[in-house]
Motif scaffolding. Structure first.
Motif, PDB file in Angstrom:
ATOM      1  N   SER A  19      -3.796   5.501  -3.944  1.00 30.49           N
ATOM      2  CA  SER A  19      -2.436   5.051  -3.562  1.00 30.49           C
ATOM      3  C   SER A  19      -1.275   5.990  -3.594  1.00 30.49           C
ATOM      4  N   PRO A  20      -0.348   6.018  -2.667  1.00 31.68           N
ATOM      5  CA  PRO A  20       0.434   6.989  -2.552  1.00 31.68           C
ATOM      6  C   PRO A  20       1.900   6.679  -3.652  1.00 31.68           C
ATOM      7  N   GLY A  21       1.870   7.675  -4.495  1.00 27.46           N
ATOM      8  CA  GLY A  21       2.954   7.502  -5.604  1.00 27.46           C
ATOM      9  C   GLY A  21       3.783   8.958  -5.820  1.00 27.46           C
ATOM     10  N   PRO A  22       4.794   8.993  -6.628  1.00 26.72           N
ATOM     11  CA  PRO A  22       5.466  10.143  -6.890  1.00 26.72           C
ATOM     12  C   PRO A  22       4.371  11.349  -7.389  1.00 26.72           C
ATOM     13  N   ASP A  23       3.334  11.083  -8.202  1.00 26.17           N
ATOM     14  CA  ASP A  23       2.688  12.025  -8.787  1.00 26.17           C
ATOM     15  C   ASP A  23       1.912  12.737  -7.501  1.00 26.17           C
ATOM     16  N   ASN A  24       0.897  11.836  -6.780  1.00 25.82           N
ATOM     17  CA  ASN A  24       0.090  12.472  -5.981  1.00 25.82           C
ATOM     18  C   ASN A  24       0.729  12.943  -4.505  1.00 25.82           C
ATOM     19  N   VAL A  90       6.149  -2.923  -4.869  1.00 28.86           N
ATOM     20  CA  VAL A  90       5.268  -2.488  -3.793  1.00 28.86           C
ATOM     21  C   VAL A  90       5.481  -3.377  -2.507  1.00 28.86           C
ATOM     22  N   PHE A  91       5.274  -4.553  -2.551  1.00 27.62           N
ATOM     23  CA  PHE A  91       5.529  -5.425  -1.279  1.00 27.62           C
ATOM     24  C   PHE A  91       6.826  -5.397  -0.844  1.00 27.62           C
ATOM     25  N   LYS A  92       7.917  -5.137  -1.407  1.00 19.97           N
ATOM     26  CA  LYS A  92       9.280  -5.147  -1.098  1.00 19.97           C
ATOM     27  C   LYS A  92       9.727  -3.609  -0.458  1.00 19.97           C
ATOM     28  N   SER A  93       8.798  -2.504  -0.829  1.00 17.41           N
ATOM     29  CA  SER A  93       9.051  -1.354  -0.633  1.00 17.41           C
ATOM     30  C   SER A  93       8.568  -0.987   0.827  1.00 17.41           C
ATOM     31  N   ASP A  94       9.230   0.002   1.291  1.00 11.65           N
ATOM     32  CA  ASP A  94       8.868   0.498   2.713  1.00 11.65           C
ATOM     33  C   ASP A  94       7.515   1.139   2.763  1.00 11.65           C
ATOM     34  N   ALA A  95       6.455   0.620   3.762  1.00  9.26           N
ATOM     35  CA  ALA A  95       5.255   1.355   3.868  1.00  9.26           C
ATOM     36  C   ALA A  95       5.075   2.681   4.350  1.00  9.26           C
ATOM     37  N   ALA A  96       6.136   3.375   4.835  1.00  9.42           N
ATOM     38  CA  ALA A  96       6.134   4.537   5.323  1.00  9.42           C
ATOM     39  C   ALA A  96       6.067   5.373   4.210  1.00  9.42           C
ATOM     40  N   VAL A  97       5.216   6.728   4.323  1.00 15.18           N
ATOM     41  CA  VAL A  97       4.929   7.816   3.320  1.00 15.18           C
ATOM     42  C   VAL A  97       5.606   8.860   3.638  1.00 15.18           C
ATOM     43  N   ILE A 184      -1.519   3.982   8.381  1.00 16.13           N
ATOM     44  CA  ILE A 184      -1.998   4.296   7.058  1.00 16.13           C
ATOM     45  C   ILE A 184      -1.188   3.982   6.073  1.00 16.13           C
ATOM     46  N   GLY A 185       0.172   3.951   6.270  1.00 21.63           N
ATOM     47  CA  GLY A 185       1.100   3.564   4.987  1.00 21.63           C
ATOM     48  C   GLY A 185       0.985   2.338   4.813  1.00 21.63           C
ATOM     49  N   LEU A 186       0.932   1.379   5.800  1.00 22.65           N
ATOM     50  CA  LEU A 186       0.757  -0.127   5.616  1.00 22.65           C
ATOM     51  C   LEU A 186      -0.700  -0.482   4.776  1.00 22.65           C
ATOM     52  N   VAL A 187      -1.815   0.280   5.362  1.00 22.76           N
ATOM     53  CA  VAL A 187      -2.903  -0.019   4.614  1.00 22.76           C
ATOM     54  C   VAL A 187      -2.703   0.632   2.974  1.00 22.76           C
ATOM     55  N   LEU A 188      -2.172   1.575   2.824  1.00 21.30           N
ATOM     56  CA  LEU A 188      -2.365   2.127   1.280  1.00 21.30           C
ATOM     57  C   LEU A 188      -1.330   1.314   0.770  1.00 21.30           C
ATOM     58  N   TRP A 190      -0.836  -1.998   1.035  1.00 23.04           N
ATOM     59  CA  TRP A 190      -1.510  -3.304   0.717  1.00 23.04           C
ATOM     60  C   TRP A 190      -2.733  -2.845  -0.308  1.00 23.04           C
ATOM     61  N   LEU A 191      -3.371  -1.695  -0.375  1.00 25.34           N
ATOM     62  CA  LEU A 191      -4.247  -1.322  -1.366  1.00 25.34           C
ATOM     63  C   LEU A 191      -3.573  -1.332  -2.713  1.00 25.34           C
ATOM     64  N   GLN A 192      -2.533  -0.881  -2.822  1.00 26.57           N
ATOM     65  CA  GLN A 192      -1.821  -1.094  -4.096  1.00 26.57           C
ATOM     66  C   GLN A 192      -1.492  -2.434  -4.534  1.00 26.57           C
ATOM     67  N   ILE A 193      -1.105  -3.238  -3.690  1.00 28.80           N
ATOM     68  CA  ILE A 193      -0.892  -4.662  -3.984  1.00 28.80           C
ATOM     69  C   ILE A 193      -2.162  -5.307  -4.251  1.00 28.80           C
ATOM     70  N   VAL A 194      -3.213  -5.226  -3.786  1.00 24.99           N
ATOM     71  CA  VAL A 194      -4.364  -5.775  -4.166  1.00 24.99           C
ATOM     72  C   VAL A 194      -4.871  -5.473  -5.541  1.00 24.99           C
ATOM     73  N   VAL A 195      -4.685  -4.098  -5.554  1.00 28.21           N
ATOM     74  CA  VAL A 195      -5.333  -3.427  -7.020  1.00 28.21           C
ATOM     75  C   VAL A 195      -4.518  -4.119  -8.086  1.00 28.21           C
ATOM     76  N   PHE A 196      -3.105  -3.997  -7.899  1.00 27.63           N
ATOM     77  CA  PHE A 196      -2.339  -4.639  -9.054  1.00 27.63           C
ATOM     78  C   PHE A 196      -2.761  -6.020  -9.370  1.00 27.63           C
ATOM     79  N   ILE A 197      -2.804  -6.951  -8.036  1.00 25.66           N
ATOM     80  CA  ILE A 197      -2.842  -8.016  -8.387  1.00 25.66           C
ATOM     81  C   ILE A 197      -4.242  -8.466  -9.009  1.00 25.66           C
ATOM     82  N   GLY A 198      -5.248  -7.847  -8.423  1.00 24.61           N
ATOM     83  CA  GLY A 198      -6.603  -7.645  -8.939  1.00 24.61           C
ATOM     84  C   GLY A 198      -6.920  -7.647 -10.370  1.00 24.61           C
ATOM     85  N   ILE A 199      -6.191  -6.393 -10.859  1.00 24.67           N
ATOM     86  CA  ILE A 199      -6.107  -6.111 -12.190  1.00 24.67           C
ATOM     87  C   ILE A 199      -5.553  -7.116 -13.266  1.00 24.67           C
ATOM     88  N   ALA A 200      -4.272  -7.695 -12.686  1.00 21.65           N
ATOM     89  CA  ALA A 200      -3.526  -8.547 -13.372  1.00 21.65           C
ATOM     90  C   ALA A 200      -4.396  -9.984 -13.570  1.00 21.65           C
TER      91      ALA A 200
END
Length: 208
Positions: A19-24, A90-97, A184-188, A190-200
């Motif tokens: 998932s796109p973040g500051p580090d990667n 992540v949901f409230k953020s812009d999907a653009a990378v 792709i930005g939108l896909v990534l 929602w990938l982050q959102i699903v992963v965070f909710i899934g772990i929670a």
């Protein structure tokens, strides 16, 4: 040992690393600007810093577990709520990378390694994330909790290193693909959102 928990931990870590973040994004831009070796030097620095956060969480949470199961339950509940908060952000953020490399400075590999370590170690959000993420993935009732946290930390580091190094090696291709793909930005995102909710949810349902 519960290998299913470890496998789930690796899958979640892989999804988070992709998932796109500051580090990667930083690794990607260093690789595009300076070359693959420089991107991998940055990766090594970022990953090395995780040892510090792993140590803090390992000894801190282990002490809490020994002190009180109720406190540990509170820690895990707060961790799950924090991950839901991250999903909301992540949901409230812009999907653009954003791939602007105007501000990417050219440095030596050692400078990039040191900067990666400092970026990671001095980021308190990493410790908070580890504190939220790791406790639910304790995988054994016989191995000491400190050892388990270090195993999780090393797995997190190894998995993240492989994903980040692949980003560095394939930087040119990834950059072109991100620029050409509109969705792709939108896909990534929602990938982050699903992963965070899934772990929670996993944390909420996991036993102490």
């Amino acid at each position: 040992m519960n290998y299913e928990i470890l496998f789930g931990f690796i899958l979640a870590t892989t999804a988070l690393a992709i998932s796109p973040g500051p580090d990667n994004i930083y690794v990607l831009m260093q690789s595009i600007t300076n070359g693959r070796k420089y991107g991998i030097a940055t990766v090594c620095g970022l990953i090395s810093g995780c040892l510090v956060h792993t140590t803090l969480v390992a000894f801190g949470v282990s002490a809490i577990i020994k002190e009180s199961e109720t406190l540990f339950f509170i820690i895990k509940t707060l961790g799950a709520l924090y991950l839901l908060y991250l999903a909301y952000k992540v949901f409230k953020s812009d999907a653009a990378v954003s791939l602007s490399n105007n501000a990417v400075p050219k440095k030596s590999m050692m400078q990039l390694f040191k900067q990666g370590v400092v970026m990671n170690v001095l980021n308190p959000k990493v410790s908070i994330f580890f504190l939220a993420f790791f406790p639910a993935y304790l995988f054994s009732k016989t191995i000491s909790t400190v050892t388990q946290f270090y195993v999780l930390g090393l797995l997190f580091m190894a998995t993240s290193f492989m994903v980040f190094a692949l980003i560095a090696i394939l930087a040119g291709f990834i950059s072109d693909y991100l620029k050409q793909s509109k969705n792709i930005g939108l896909v990534l995102k929602w990938l982050q959102i699903v992963v965070f909710i899934g772990i929670a949810i996993f944390i909420f349902l996991s036993e102490n």
